[in-house]
Design an enzyme around this catalytic site. Structure first.
Site, PDB file in Angstrom:
ATOM      1  N   SER A   1      11.945   4.379  -2.253  1.00 47.27           N
ATOM      2  CA  SER A   1      12.298   3.575  -3.431  1.00 47.27           C
ATOM      3  C   SER A   1      11.360   3.700  -4.639  1.00 47.27           C
ATOM      4  CB  SER A   1      12.421   2.098  -3.049  1.00 47.27           C
ATOM      5  OG  SER A   1      13.667   1.854  -2.457  1.00 47.27           O
TER       6      SER A   1
ATOM      7  N   SER B   1      15.257   2.107  -5.023  1.00 40.83           N
ATOM      8  CA  SER B   1      15.571   0.843  -5.645  1.00 40.83           C
ATOM      9  C   SER B   1      14.672   0.481  -6.831  1.00 40.83           C
ATOM     10  CB  SER B   1      15.477  -0.267  -4.611  1.00 40.83           C
ATOM     11  OG  SER B   1      14.140  -0.412  -4.146  1.00 40.83           O
TER      12      SER B   1
ATOM     13  N   LYS C   1       8.106  -4.872 -10.735  1.00 39.64           N
ATOM     14  CA  LYS C   1       9.425  -4.925 -10.099  1.00 39.64           C
ATOM     15  C   LYS C   1       9.774  -6.356  -9.694  1.00 39.64           C
ATOM     16  CE  LYS C   1      11.936  -2.541  -6.331  1.00 39.64           C
ATOM     17  NZ  LYS C   1      11.783  -1.577  -5.216  1.00 39.64           N
TER      18      LYS C   1
END
Lengths: 95, 375
Positions: free
Chosen positions: B171, B147, B71
């Site tokens: 997330s 996210s 990420k």
């Protein structure tokens, strides 16, 4: 407590963020909703519930006093948009 | 069979028997990314980096060169780590996050392009990225969740074998659910957060997003454990979670919190959960209803903690410590002055403001003062 437009304007100034009138309305509305949401917490009788401060029982976590490699100056300065010798150059923030 | 569709465990068997090489996996993923990148936008900056054409010798390592996607808020030395925000445009961390170092040590290949996310992890749809939104691989009209939506979409569309995400208030778990893959938020303290760009420090955790549970166990075994660079991490030695997967669940007691079946739960979601409970019972587990009476307060409490901590953590993007002062003085601190928004990205501003307002208000107004003391 009600969130007024003046409150939003004041905090926006503190945060150095410029807002358009339309954004000001939208944010005031959103903030009102969030505060209403948080009001549900007033229902809790917290005095009767034993507090949990931290799940891990660690206190004062320290590292051993042993030498190890750290970031070299040149490497640490790589991302700097502006530097002088071994130092970062940043805007003056205290007049 | 396309190698990119396999799990890491399956690939390890093929690598062990020398049936395939790490390069074969990389080529297979490269092809998959080329075909799907514009459609789903699971990764960012795919044009800026090239995958290596030659592999180093991974033969003595655990993971044998299996690639892992990371990420955009987890530091990778020398490669863009920008939290999908223009505030961090062009930031190349001078060091690796502990999880990245552990993966490298275990013989993983770290993908040079990072997975898409909501700016600074504020969001649950991966629509709030300065690189544009990620789409759900099962239906491009739907969001992938967020996210960590880029990581979940990359794994679901076989553009990654597995990936790392971060979870503050859902997330990892929520995008994994939306994309139909496995996602785990490890217990706080299990995984080091050194090198994770902080959102809310008392909630943030890094965790795996994988195609199945056995990959999840393997990836977690590699990244978990005490790290002296993160004083909140616990446990001295690692743990092989894969070993626990072989055990029978007969007689195991599983609590089903009554409060999780609230009004408004999606009927499909409810059915899927109840079906899963039936499967567990069939396998011999005993499922019992339990009560977690504070469940309804979790989200309001999260709001207070996350906003106040985000406000502290993001103070470093003030144009002095981080973010490009000359090019992008958006958050520059100038007494009495106001900053511009040259990027025109209002989303981060509104989100930041909501959080900043909290801190400002909490300190000044009586309404939140009781809560402020807790922080």
């Amino acid at each position: 407590m009600a969130i007024t437009k003046e409150t939003v304007e004041y905090v926006a100034h503190l945060a150095r963020i410029e807002l358009q009138p339309k954004e000001l309305d939208k944010l005031s509305e959103q903030l009102k909703q969030i505060l209403g949401f948080i009001d549900t917490l007033k229902k809790i009788e917290a005095a009767k519930i034993p507090p949990i401060l931290n799940l891990s029982q660690d206190t004062n976590v320290k590292r051993g006093d042993t030498p190890r490699n750290s970031l070299l100056t040149d490497k640490a300065l790589e991302n700097s948009p502006s530097k002088e010798g071994k130092f970062f150059v940043v805007p003056k923030i205290i007049e | 069979m396309d190698l990119n569709t396999l799990t890491a465990q399956d690939l390890l068997k093929k690598l062990d028997s020398k049936e395939i090489s790490a390069q074969d996996i990389l080529r297979s993923l490269e092809k998959s990314i080329k075909a799907q990148d514009t459609k789903f936008k699971a990764y960012v900056r795919t044009q800026d980096f090239h995958l290596p054409q030659q592999s180093i010798d991974y033969s003595k390592t655990t993971l044998k060169g299996i690639p892992v996607a990371i990420k955009d808020n987890i530091c990778t030395e020398g490669f863009n780590t920008e939290c999908c925000s223009k505030i961090l445009e062009g930031f190349h961390p001078p060091y690796d996050a502990t999880v990245v170092r552990k993966l490298k040590d275990a013989g993983a290949f770290i993908f040079p392009y990072k997975t898409n996310m909501d700016e600074f992890a504020f969001g649950s749809s991966t629509e709030n990225s300065c690189f544009g939104p990620t789409r759900n691989p099962h239906n491009p009209e739907c969001v992938p969740g967020g996210s960590s939506g880029g990581s979940a979409a990359a794994v679901a569309s076989h553009q990654a074998i597995w990936a790392l995400g971060s979870d503050t208030g859902g997330s990892i778990r929520q995008p994994a659910a939306f994309c139909g893959v496995v996602g785990l938020k490890p217990t706080y303290g299990l995984v080091s957060r050194y090198g994770l760009i902080a959102f809310a420090s008392s909630l943030d955790q890094i965790g795996p997003i994988t195609k199945d549970v056995s990959d999840c166990a393997l990836l977690l075994s590699i990244i978990a454990g005490r790290d002296e660079l993160d004083s909140t991490s616990v446990g001295s030695k690692g743990c092989d979670y894969s070993a626990y997967l072989e055990k029978d669940i007969k007689g195991m007691r599983i609590g089903i919190p009554r409060e999780y079946f609230v009004e408004g739960i999606g009927p499909e979601v409810k059915k899927a959960v109840l079906d899963a409970i039936k499967v567990l019972e069939k396998l011999g587990a005993k499922c019992r209803e339990v009560s977690l009476p504070h469940t309804e307060y979790a989200v309001p409490v999260y709001y207070i903690i996350a906003t106040a901590e985000a406000s502290s953590n993001l103070a470093r993007f003030d144009g002095v410590h981080y973010c490009y002062v000359q090019k992008n003085p958006r958050l520059g601190v100038r007494p009495g002055g106001k900053t511009q928004d040259p990027a025109g990205n209002i989303r981060i501003i509104t989100r930041l403001l909501r959080r900043l307002l909290f801190k400002g208000n909490a300190g000044q107004e009586s309404h939140l003062s009781g809560f402020y003391q807790c922080l």
